[in-house]
Design a protein around this motif. Sequence first.
Motif, PDB file in Angstrom:
ATOM      1  N   GLY A   1       0.817  -1.213   0.000  1.00  0.00           N
ATOM      2  CA  GLY A   1       0.000   0.000   0.000  1.00  0.00           C
ATOM      3  C   GLY A   1       0.848   1.259   0.000  1.00  0.00           C
ATOM      4  O   GLY A   1       2.065   1.217   0.256  1.00  0.00           O
ATOM      5  N   SER A   2       0.216   2.396  -0.235  1.00  0.00           N
ATOM      6  CA  SER A   2       0.934   3.668  -0.327  1.00  0.00           C
ATOM      7  C   SER A   2       1.590   4.058   0.999  1.00  0.00           C
ATOM      8  O   SER A   2       2.680   4.625   1.018  1.00  0.00           O
ATOM      9  N   ARG A   3       0.916   3.779   2.119  1.00  0.00           N
ATOM     10  CA  ARG A   3       1.498   4.137   3.414  1.00  0.00           C
ATOM     11  C   ARG A   3       2.777   3.343   3.680  1.00  0.00           C
ATOM     12  O   ARG A   3       3.738   3.858   4.267  1.00  0.00           O
ATOM     13  N   THR A   4       2.775   2.086   3.285  1.00  0.00           N
ATOM     14  CA  THR A   4       3.987   1.268   3.452  1.00  0.00           C
ATOM     15  C   THR A   4       5.158   1.881   2.699  1.00  0.00           C
ATOM     16  O   THR A   4       6.270   1.996   3.223  1.00  0.00           O
ATOM     17  N   ILE A   5       4.901   2.325   1.469  1.00  0.00           N
ATOM     18  CA  ILE A   5       5.958   2.909   0.652  1.00  0.00           C
ATOM     19  C   ILE A   5       6.421   4.242   1.242  1.00  0.00           C
ATOM     20  O   ILE A   5       7.618   4.539   1.270  1.00  0.00           O
TER      21      ILE A   5
ATOM     22  N   PRO B   1      -5.054  -6.993  -6.399  1.00  0.00           N
ATOM     23  CA  PRO B   1      -5.798  -8.252  -6.231  1.00  0.00           C
ATOM     24  C   PRO B   1      -7.229  -8.041  -5.745  1.00  0.00           C
ATOM     25  O   PRO B   1      -8.145  -8.724  -6.180  1.00  0.00           O
ATOM     26  N   HIS B   2      -7.418  -7.097  -4.815  1.00  0.00           N
ATOM     27  CA  HIS B   2      -8.747  -6.805  -4.275  1.00  0.00           C
ATOM     28  C   HIS B   2      -8.910  -5.282  -4.217  1.00  0.00           C
ATOM     29  O   HIS B   2      -7.934  -4.541  -4.169  1.00  0.00           O
ATOM     30  N   THR B   3     -10.142  -4.844  -4.183  1.00  0.00           N
ATOM     31  CA  THR B   3     -10.428  -3.408  -4.229  1.00  0.00           C
ATOM     32  C   THR B   3      -9.726  -2.639  -3.127  1.00  0.00           C
ATOM     33  O   THR B   3      -9.177  -1.557  -3.340  1.00  0.00           O
ATOM     34  N   SER B   4      -9.736  -3.184  -1.914  1.00  0.00           N
ATOM     35  CA  SER B   4      -9.169  -2.463  -0.768  1.00  0.00           C
ATOM     36  C   SER B   4      -7.715  -2.828  -0.502  1.00  0.00           C
ATOM     37  O   SER B   4      -7.115  -2.335   0.452  1.00  0.00           O
ATOM     38  N   ALA B   5      -7.169  -3.721  -1.339  1.00  0.00           N
ATOM     39  CA  ALA B   5      -5.803  -4.194  -1.089  1.00  0.00           C
ATOM     40  C   ALA B   5      -4.777  -3.276  -1.734  1.00  0.00           C
ATOM     41  O   ALA B   5      -5.107  -2.411  -2.554  1.00  0.00           O
TER      42      ALA B   5
END
Length: 340
Positions: A26-30, A59-63
């Motif tokens: 996700g963007s926060r991880t990056i 893979p999924h909408t919220s992923a």
Amino acid sequence: MTLNDRKYLILQTIIDDYISTAIPVGSRTISRKSGVGFSPATIRNEMSDLEELGYLAQPHTSAGRVPSYKAYRLYVDRLLKVAKLPTEEKERMQEHLQTRGAQVEAIIQRAASVISDATQYASVIVTPKLSTLRIKHVQIVPVTDDMALLIIVTNAGIVRDATITIPPGMTPDILYSISRMLTEQLADKPIEQVRQVFAELLRDMSQNRRLIAEAMQVIEDKMEEGDASEVVVGGSSNLLNYPEYSDVEKARNFLAVMESKDMLRKLVGGASGMEVTIRIGPENDIPQMRDCSVITASYRVSDHSMGTMGIIGPTRMNYNRAISVLQYMGRALSELLSDR
């Protein structure tokens, strides 16, 4: 839309993170990664662009996102910087390879184990075809009064033997002289030249023609029967530890390929020179390997014959380490076999 430095940096960071964790990124991880320096909102916009360009999938909408095959290809072609193995690790690998008195087959098997242990992926080594090797030594050893063992040693240390019939009254001293003569005539000759040498010997010799003719036929048969090459596998079960292979059908398909020598020859046998070749996902010709990456390189025996070695893993492979291990092992195995 084109890739700029920011997109390259974000894509590389996503791939590195996904290789390590197997978790969609996700963007926060990056944004928390050192050296990135962009806000989550900016990263989300860039990730959307990268997805539109075919480098990321969701893979999924919220992923978060995961890299595509196209992303891995860009990664290995442009973004990857292969590091050298630490000296201590290279020394450990050398120690595992070099065992006094070991036959070539044992060295190859040990090399496959070293590669799979060092990478935690599957390894495959395809030996050179016997017909591409060169004869190093020929010896005829008497077994009974009318039988002898013909031993052929190649430049790779690979040994083949067969029993031949010897004429009555043939003494060990005569057999030794013939062995020495055959070695002198055939040393460093490929199979294509062996026939010519034998034809000249048979034309010029008045004695022991029958024994020479039988030896010629045995040597030709033994050298030519190696056209299939040997295939040595290490660490097939390693891949079952990766989440990509938790699917039973996918694991079954992978293991079926690893048990097929013909498929493995097709998959791995094709490296040329010492250059590393990387095939990712659909780039592999075998359908069961479309979710895998295959890295191959070659090793040489003296200056003449060549075998191939490969690493098979998920597309989420640690390419940096796999390439560095394979490059080093290619050189180490070439040196070890050429010195025999």
